[in-house]
Design a protein around this motif. Sequence first.
Motif, PDB file in Angstrom:
ATOM      1  N   ALA A 185       0.844  -1.201   0.000  1.00 48.73           N
ATOM      2  CA  ALA A 185       0.000   0.000   0.000  1.00 48.73           C
ATOM      3  C   ALA A 185       0.874   1.245   0.000  1.00 48.73           C
ATOM      4  CB  ALA A 185      -0.897  -0.005   1.231  1.00 48.73           C
ATOM      5  N   ASN A 246      -5.130   4.959   4.498  1.00 43.25           N
ATOM      6  CA  ASN A 246      -5.176   3.705   3.728  1.00 43.25           C
ATOM      7  C   ASN A 246      -3.984   2.809   4.039  1.00 43.25           C
ATOM      8  OD1 ASN A 246      -7.504   3.943   2.332  1.00 43.25           O
ATOM      9  ND2 ASN A 246      -6.565   4.753   0.476  1.00 43.25           N
ATOM     10  N   GLU A 250      -4.097  -0.933   5.800  1.00 41.41           N
ATOM     11  CA  GLU A 250      -3.523  -2.141   5.182  1.00 41.41           C
ATOM     12  C   GLU A 250      -2.364  -2.718   5.988  1.00 41.41           C
ATOM     13  OE1 GLU A 250      -3.000  -3.417   1.527  1.00 41.41           O
ATOM     14  OE2 GLU A 250      -4.972  -2.789   0.832  1.00 41.41           O
TER      15      GLU A 250
END
Length: 282
Positions: A185, A246, A250
Amino acid sequence: MARKLAVIGAGLMGSGIAQVSAQAGWEVVLRDVTDAALTRGTDTIKASYERFTAKGKLDAADAEAALGRITTTTDLDAVADADLVVEAVFEQLDVKHEIFRALDKITAPETVLASNTSAIPITKIAAATGHPERVVGAHFFSPVPMMQLCELVRGYKTSDETLATVREFAESVGKTCVVVNRDVAGFVTTRLISALVVEAVKLYESGVATAEDIDLACKLGFGHAMGPLATADLTGVDILLHAAGNIYTESQDEKFAPPELMRRMVDAGDIGRKSGQGFYKH
Ligand SMILES: NC(=O)c1ccc[n+]([C@@H]2O[C@H](COP(=O)([O-])OP(=O)(O)OC[C@H]3O[C@@H](n4cnc5c(N)ncnc54)[C@H](O)[C@@H]3O)[C@@H](O)[C@H]2O)c1
């Protein structure tokens, strides 16, 4: 014979990629969903060539020839015979899936399909195709004609040949590549800037140093062109909050956990240059 590049999406990034590629001698077919989007894209390219010409950095005849190498279309079938495809549509997995599913059907199985996504895992995009080995990330930076870097991202199944092909393309248009060997990510660039911005905001929020001094420390101490808080203002505090959030979701790595101050700034609309106020007044 010049090689043919297809660029899907004629927005900020797609038009920039088409521009540098045509200038480097590629025959470019630029595809968007409406004629209005294509006109906006080609107008942007023309205006940029004119600026380079006015500054003496590009010959007027070369600019004319480069423009002549760009054709536009709303018909996806027109990209079927491209040697390489670069996708630069909205950052939405469903939109990208629809494109890659269609490209998988209409292009030859060995045609390399690259995505300019800034954050969606390449493996997820490749999953829409029957040939995930030919899908790769080619993350250009904005503004494309000015920024030297292209971050190449291997998906879980990306082949060495695919990576070599996309590297050769990016270098042919004047970029320098870094390779992300594992589809994590945020890739490398967004992880680095997110970690730095998160720590800078924590230092600022806890009163350890002023925003000016944190940025000055990075500029004068590390030779950064711009400090992390000024970078957050330029990119958008909202964009970096989303990116760090994000990566944190992850990776579960605490260093990416967005500080409360970033959330409150976004709630208040102080997102940086776009709104006139961020860590600095603009
Ligand atoms: N803006 C940046 O600084 C930046 C930097 C690096 C990467 N990216 C990535 O590049 C991609 C494009 O970003 P952008 O800033 O150019 O977006 P943008 O909104 O400027 O342009 C997107 C274009 O895609 C077109 N489009 C949408 N659906 C389409 C379809 N089905 N077929 C063809 N065209 C379609 C839209 O009409 C629009 O012209 C995104 O994945 C983004 O994350 C953006």
